[in-house]
Design a protein around this motif. Structure first.
Motif, PDB file in Angstrom:
ATOM      1  N   ASP A 106     -74.920 114.769  34.437  1.00  0.00           N
ATOM      2  CA  ASP A 106     -73.745 114.386  33.655  1.00  0.00           C
ATOM      3  C   ASP A 106     -73.981 113.108  32.867  1.00  0.00           C
ATOM      4  O   ASP A 106     -73.482 112.970  31.743  1.00  0.00           O
ATOM      5  CB  ASP A 106     -72.530 114.224  34.576  1.00  0.00           C
ATOM      6  CG  ASP A 106     -71.869 115.572  34.875  1.00  0.00           C
ATOM      7  OD1 ASP A 106     -72.281 116.571  34.268  1.00  0.00           O
ATOM      8  OD2 ASP A 106     -70.960 115.616  35.707  1.00  0.00           O
ATOM      9  N   TYR A 110     -73.307 113.032  28.832  1.00  0.00           N
ATOM     10  CA  TYR A 110     -72.303 112.208  28.148  1.00  0.00           C
ATOM     11  C   TYR A 110     -72.920 111.076  27.339  1.00  0.00           C
ATOM     12  O   TYR A 110     -72.345 110.658  26.329  1.00  0.00           O
ATOM     13  CB  TYR A 110     -71.269 111.711  29.153  1.00  0.00           C
ATOM     14  CG  TYR A 110     -70.374 112.825  29.616  1.00  0.00           C
ATOM     15  CD1 TYR A 110     -69.418 113.368  28.763  1.00  0.00           C
ATOM     16  CD2 TYR A 110     -70.505 113.384  30.886  1.00  0.00           C
ATOM     17  CE1 TYR A 110     -68.609 114.422  29.162  1.00  0.00           C
ATOM     18  CE2 TYR A 110     -69.698 114.441  31.299  1.00  0.00           C
ATOM     19  CZ  TYR A 110     -68.757 114.949  30.419  1.00  0.00           C
ATOM     20  OH  TYR A 110     -67.966 116.007  30.814  1.00  0.00           O
ATOM     21  N   SER A 125     -73.956 118.061  22.719  1.00  0.00           N
ATOM     22  CA  SER A 125     -74.702 117.700  23.916  1.00  0.00           C
ATOM     23  C   SER A 125     -76.146 118.169  23.762  1.00  0.00           C
ATOM     24  O   SER A 125     -76.401 119.378  23.691  1.00  0.00           O
ATOM     25  CB  SER A 125     -74.073 118.350  25.159  1.00  0.00           C
ATOM     26  OG  SER A 125     -74.959 118.273  26.259  1.00  0.00           O
ATOM     27  N   HIS A 132     -69.989 120.014  23.361  1.00  0.00           N
ATOM     28  CA  HIS A 132     -69.531 119.885  24.744  1.00  0.00           C
ATOM     29  C   HIS A 132     -68.038 120.174  24.899  1.00  0.00           C
ATOM     30  O   HIS A 132     -67.570 120.446  26.016  1.00  0.00           O
ATOM     31  CB  HIS A 132     -69.829 118.479  25.264  1.00  0.00           C
ATOM     32  CG  HIS A 132     -69.535 118.309  26.720  1.00  0.00           C
ATOM     33  ND1 HIS A 132     -70.258 118.956  27.699  1.00  0.00           N
ATOM     34  CD2 HIS A 132     -68.574 117.602  27.375  1.00  0.00           C
ATOM     35  CE1 HIS A 132     -69.780 118.636  28.888  1.00  0.00           C
ATOM     36  NE2 HIS A 132     -68.755 117.823  28.722  1.00  0.00           N
ATOM     37  N   SER A 138     -63.149 116.772  26.462  1.00  0.00           N
ATOM     38  CA  SER A 138     -63.218 115.318  26.684  1.00  0.00           C
ATOM     39  C   SER A 138     -63.397 114.574  25.368  1.00  0.00           C
ATOM     40  O   SER A 138     -64.386 113.856  25.162  1.00  0.00           O
ATOM     41  CB  SER A 138     -64.375 114.976  27.629  1.00  0.00           C
ATOM     42  OG  SER A 138     -64.243 115.613  28.866  1.00  0.00           O
ATOM     43  N   MET A 141     -64.577 110.732  24.546  1.00  0.00           N
ATOM     44  CA  MET A 141     -65.936 110.224  24.386  1.00  0.00           C
ATOM     45  C   MET A 141     -66.179 109.642  22.999  1.00  0.00           C
ATOM     46  O   MET A 141     -67.120 108.882  22.803  1.00  0.00           O
ATOM     47  CB  MET A 141     -66.956 111.325  24.677  1.00  0.00           C
ATOM     48  CG  MET A 141     -67.039 111.753  26.128  1.00  0.00           C
ATOM     49  SD  MET A 141     -67.377 110.381  27.255  1.00  0.00           S
ATOM     50  CE  MET A 141     -68.948 109.799  26.628  1.00  0.00           C
ATOM     51  N   LEU A 157     -71.425 103.530  29.559  1.00  0.00           N
ATOM     52  CA  LEU A 157     -70.686 104.495  30.372  1.00  0.00           C
ATOM     53  C   LEU A 157     -70.546 104.012  31.808  1.00  0.00           C
ATOM     54  O   LEU A 157     -69.474 104.120  32.418  1.00  0.00           O
ATOM     55  CB  LEU A 157     -71.393 105.850  30.346  1.00  0.00           C
ATOM     56  CG  LEU A 157     -71.694 106.447  28.963  1.00  0.00           C
ATOM     57  CD1 LEU A 157     -72.301 107.837  29.114  1.00  0.00           C
ATOM     58  CD2 LEU A 157     -70.447 106.500  28.108  1.00  0.00           C
ATOM     59  N   HIS A 208     -68.546 110.363  34.593  1.00  0.00           N
ATOM     60  CA  HIS A 208     -67.749 111.491  34.124  1.00  0.00           C
ATOM     61  C   HIS A 208     -66.462 110.933  33.515  1.00  0.00           C
ATOM     62  O   HIS A 208     -65.874 110.001  34.069  1.00  0.00           O
ATOM     63  CB  HIS A 208     -67.433 112.458  35.262  1.00  0.00           C
ATOM     64  CG  HIS A 208     -67.132 113.833  34.776  1.00  0.00           C
ATOM     65  ND1 HIS A 208     -65.917 114.169  34.232  1.00  0.00           N
ATOM     66  CD2 HIS A 208     -67.899 114.953  34.716  1.00  0.00           C
ATOM     67  CE1 HIS A 208     -65.941 115.452  33.876  1.00  0.00           C
ATOM     68  NE2 HIS A 208     -67.126 115.944  34.155  1.00  0.00           N
ATOM     69  N   PRO A 209     -66.005 111.477  32.367  1.00  0.00           N
ATOM     70  CA  PRO A 209     -64.822 110.909  31.705  1.00  0.00           C
ATOM     71  C   PRO A 209     -63.576 110.876  32.581  1.00  0.00           C
ATOM     72  O   PRO A 209     -62.732 109.987  32.436  1.00  0.00           O
ATOM     73  CB  PRO A 209     -64.613 111.836  30.494  1.00  0.00           C
ATOM     74  CG  PRO A 209     -65.937 112.428  30.234  1.00  0.00           C
ATOM     75  CD  PRO A 209     -66.606 112.552  31.571  1.00  0.00           C
TER      76      PRO A 209
END
Length: 516
Positions: A106, A110, A125, A132, A138, A141, A157, A208-209
């Motif tokens: 992940d 991201y 991605s 993605h 999401s 991002m 991140l 992860h968001p």
């Protein structure tokens, strides 16, 4: 003031202080991360013994009146606890990252989305070779794109995820004041938050968001609890930008409203709107971006692996027994919990990934609501020693590893520093700048470029021109493939030639004779 008051001990206060000292010592031993993982339990008999003289007391009266009731004083204590754990986890994440020990799939996805968005390929991605938004919704991002334009690094991140994790106790302290709950609960709730094993797993798993939304779901619940409907609508709409499953957070808040007579009508509206938005995202928006049915639908299997799912529920809810176990208090998290146990995907109920990063804040929100309405913990009114044993079971049995233990276990060594030097040298090589790179997954976050993907996507017998296969024998292999197996795919193919001069790496280049 809520019904669960913090009353003084009187002449039994010395025993309470002794018990608290050994309880603090147990926490300190655990936090230091030295010795055996369960070494901290050596302190438990001492603080339990100190509780025995209090056997005639009820636990509702077993809290000493030390410290100030002042909000700002308790806020400073909560901030100090958050700073302590935040610093420790920053060290742990740095060690995990630089020792190539992340569950990097992940993180690679991201970081490539943020980098590609910053360089003209929105939400693409490189790892998955697709937009993605056709995997997870999401769009949040996009906020990282300017940062990756400034300095392309997954560190942005990791920093954002850690900041969200550390900020939750501060938000909780604020909610205690808004809902007229004794401010001295704040530091205790902060400790319970940082000892919570699913949240520790989520922060260790970064990124992860959905983890970024942890403090925001608390604010959404607060808007609902205080009947600020416009703010609630805005928060719930904003949460949809993090991940499609956040629609179920809105559904949980709707259930919580629905369970109270004076907010029943609002609960119906919120619950229905949340389910509708979730259905639109998973049934229309994501498939439209994907160009086909959403792959995650195939994970639904509610009867699979029932013993593991029962264990998951036990560990998830056990710490909440210290705070509450009222049915209504569990409602905000209920839809997301049901989502996790309705799948046959073991990681989703395995508590080693990010799938509980919104559930736990919603459980805390339910606890705050229960306490504000006069609810008491299960052990309120029990005899002190029994309550102490119950609290130990609830909090300490599911205790995860301390961040300092994680940091010590993953201190980068010279071999891993050599790999980073090799990657830096490869990225400076003029021949590789226009090529397509195929990387082992745990190397991927260290390489920021648009034309890259993971090594498992490589057809070694028919590689594109000027392709580069990048492997390292001293990083974890993923998915389920040894370094030797991955190496054999390219080393045994006549389409590839070995490139030398990159320390710590095994580099192969396609069609080398055509590029001399």
């Amino acid at each position: 003031m809520n019904a669960f008051s913090l009353a003084p001990f009187g002449d039994r206060k010395p025993f309470a202080r002794i018990g608290l000292f050994f309880l603090f010592l147990q926490g300190a031993v655990w936090f230091a991360g030295t010795g055996a993982r369960d070494l901290h339990w050596i302190c438990a008999p001492f603080w339990l013994a100190a509780a025995l003289p209090l056997a005639k007391m009820r636990s509702a009266n077993a809290f000493p009146a030390w410290g100030s009731v002042d909000y700002h004083s308790n806020l400073r204590v909560t901030a100090a606890i958050a700073l302590l754990f935040g610093t420790a986890w920053a060290m742990a994440l740095s060690c995990l990252y630089y020792s190539f020990s992340f569950g990097a799939y992940d993180l690679g996805i991201y970081s490539s989305i943020a980098f590609n968005t910053a360089h003209g390929r929105p939400f693409f991605s490189s790892v998955q070779q697709m937009n993605h938004l056709g995997e997870h919704f999401s769009p949040i991002m996009v906020l990282f794109a300017p940062l990756f334009r400034l300095s392309p690094s997954p560190g942005w991140l990791l920093l954002a995820g850690l900041a969200a994790y550390v900020s939750v106790p501060l938000v909780v302290q604020r909610l205690l004041r808004l809902h007229h709950i004794d401010a001295r609960f704040g530091p205790w709730l902060a400790v319970l938050w940082f000892l919570n094993v699913p949240m520790a797993s989520a922060v260790k798993y970064l990124f992860h968001p959905s983890t970024l939304a942890a403090p925001l779901v608390l604010l959404a619940w607060d808007a609902a609890a205080r009947k600020r409907w416009k703010s609630l609508a805005a928060w719930l709409a904003f949460l949809l930008l993090f991940k499609e499953s956040l629609a179920l957070a809105g559904a949980g808040i709707g259930l919580w409203l629905l369970a109270k007579r004076e907010t029943r009508r609002a609960g119906i509206v919120v619950f229905g709107a949340a389910l509708l938005s979730g259905a639109l995202l998973t049934g229309w928006a994501i498939p439209a971006m994907r160009g086909g049915e959403w792959a995650h639908i195939g994970r639904i299997d509610p009867l699979a692996d029932l013993p593991s799912k029962f264990h998951y529920l036990l560990i998830l809810l056990l710490p909440m027994g210290v705070l509450h176990f009222q049915a209504r208090a569990l409602l905000p998290a209920l839809p997301l919990v049901l989502l996790n146990v309705s799948t046959g995907f073991a990681a989703q109920y395995g508590m080693e990934h990010h799938y509980d990063d919104v559930i736990v804040p919603l459980l805390f929100a339910g606890a705050i609501g229960a306490i504000a309405s006069g609810g008491k913990p299960i052990c309120a009114g029990w005899r002190v020693p029994v309550a102490a044993i119950f609290a130990a079971v609830c909090v300490l049995v599911p205790l995860g590893p301390s961040p300092l233990r994680v940091a010590r276990k993953h201190i980068p060594d010279e071999t891993q520093r050599e790999i980073r030097r090799g990657l830096d040298r490869l990225q400076a090589d003029a021949r590789a700048r226009d090529g397509t790179w195929f990387l082992e997954t745990h190397l991927d976050p260290f390489v920021q470029r648009t034309d890259k993907t993971t090594l498992d996507r490589l057809d070694a017998s028919r590689p594109p021109e000027n392709a580069w296969a990048v492997l390292a024998p001293n990083v974890p292999a993923w998915p389920d493939a040894s370094f030797e197996a991955a190496l054999a795919r390219v080393a045994n193919s006549p389409a590839w030639g070995r490139e030398y001069g990159f320390p710590g790496l095994w580099i192969f280049r396609s069609n080398p004779a055509d590029n001399e």
